[in-house]
Design a protein around this motif. Sequence first.
Motif, PDB file in Angstrom:
ATOM      1  N   UNK A 140       0.835  -1.212   0.000  1.00  0.00           N
ATOM      2  CA  UNK A 140       0.000   0.000   0.000  1.00  0.00           C
ATOM      3  C   UNK A 140       0.859   1.246   0.000  1.00  0.00           C
ATOM      4  N   UNK A 141       1.956   1.210   0.755  1.00  0.00           N
ATOM      5  CA  UNK A 141       2.846   2.376   0.831  1.00  0.00           C
ATOM      6  C   UNK A 141       3.499   2.656  -0.511  1.00  0.00           C
ATOM      7  N   UNK A 142       3.962   1.597  -1.192  1.00  0.00           N
ATOM      8  CA  UNK A 142       4.601   1.770  -2.503  1.00  0.00           C
ATOM      9  C   UNK A 142       3.613   2.351  -3.510  1.00  0.00           C
ATOM     10  N   UNK A 143       2.378   1.860  -3.507  1.00  0.00           N
ATOM     11  CA  UNK A 143       1.368   2.377  -4.438  1.00  0.00           C
ATOM     12  C   UNK A 143       1.063   3.839  -4.165  1.00  0.00           C
ATOM     13  N   UNK A 144       1.086   4.231  -2.890  1.00  0.00           N
ATOM     14  CA  UNK A 144       0.816   5.626  -2.550  1.00  0.00           C
ATOM     15  C   UNK A 144       1.906   6.528  -3.080  1.00  0.00           C
ATOM     16  N   UNK A 145       3.191   6.104  -2.939  1.00  0.00           N
ATOM     17  CA  UNK A 145       4.294   6.908  -3.468  1.00  0.00           C
ATOM     18  C   UNK A 145       4.224   7.036  -4.989  1.00  0.00           C
TER      19      UNK A 145
ATOM     20  N   UNK B 242       1.529   9.594  -5.973  1.00  0.00           N
ATOM     21  CA  UNK B 242       1.950  10.977  -5.736  1.00  0.00           C
ATOM     22  C   UNK B 242       2.949  11.409  -6.793  1.00  0.00           C
ATOM     23  N   UNK B 243       3.839  10.489  -7.211  1.00  0.00           N
ATOM     24  CA  UNK B 243       4.850  10.835  -8.215  1.00  0.00           C
ATOM     25  C   UNK B 243       4.199  11.158  -9.559  1.00  0.00           C
ATOM     26  N   UNK B 244       3.182  10.381  -9.967  1.00  0.00           N
ATOM     27  CA  UNK B 244       2.496  10.646 -11.241  1.00  0.00           C
ATOM     28  C   UNK B 244       1.731  11.955 -11.213  1.00  0.00           C
ATOM     29  N   UNK B 245       1.212  12.326 -10.076  1.00  0.00           N
ATOM     30  CA  UNK B 245       0.469  13.574  -9.978  1.00  0.00           C
ATOM     31  C   UNK B 245       1.380  14.779 -10.115  1.00  0.00           C
TER      32      UNK B 245
END
Length: 228
Positions: free
Chosen positions: A24-29, A32-35
């Motif tokens: 879940x943490x990796x997907x959150x990062x 945020x990077x794509x945004x």
Amino acid sequence: METKKTPKANLENKRPTWLLVGYVTVLAFMFVAFEWTRDVRVDTSGRITENVFEQDMEIPLTRQPEVTPPPPPQVTPINDVLTIIDDDDTAEETNFASSEETGEDVVIKHIPVTVDEEVVVEDDIFVIVEENPQFPDGGTVGLLQYLGKNIKYPTIPQENGTQGRVTVQFVVNKDGSIVDVKVIRGVDPYLDKEAVRVISTMPKWIPGKQRGVPVRCKFTVPVTFKLQ
């Protein structure tokens, strides 16, 4: 003596939970990077603006061509001349005197009406005449007797049982001779031929007359073929 661990102290039991938290943490990062990675540009003023496609289009003004209306039709003025007579002026009057005032007798003239007489043309063929042509010996009764005596029933129609009425038309000349014999309604070729033969060999008729003058006249005779 073996060492025993309580189930709560065993870290292997919590391994799936920590693995799920890591995913879940990796997907959150990554989200945020794509945004944060957006296409930006720097204009000459140093401001950061978004890359938006804009283009100004000039729409030309169109004008409808001016249509010149046709000139109105010329109306020819009608010059009415009206003469007005003053009360002081005198106008000429025309008076018609009756026969009682003049004392003259009234004369009534009789104008005869002439009727043009019909001109009989010698070559004309009449269909309706004042006096119809007639068979010389006995009229209609004599004609039927003549046909009954002179008709010869053809062999082939007799064997085939063919019978009927053949209508023959001919012209009676001014001298009573028979010409232009033809079948206008036939039954059988052999019967038609026999009817024409009998009519053509008839003696001269009494010609038809129009205003007392013999004329050529068209006549029609039915010839009946009947087996006994």
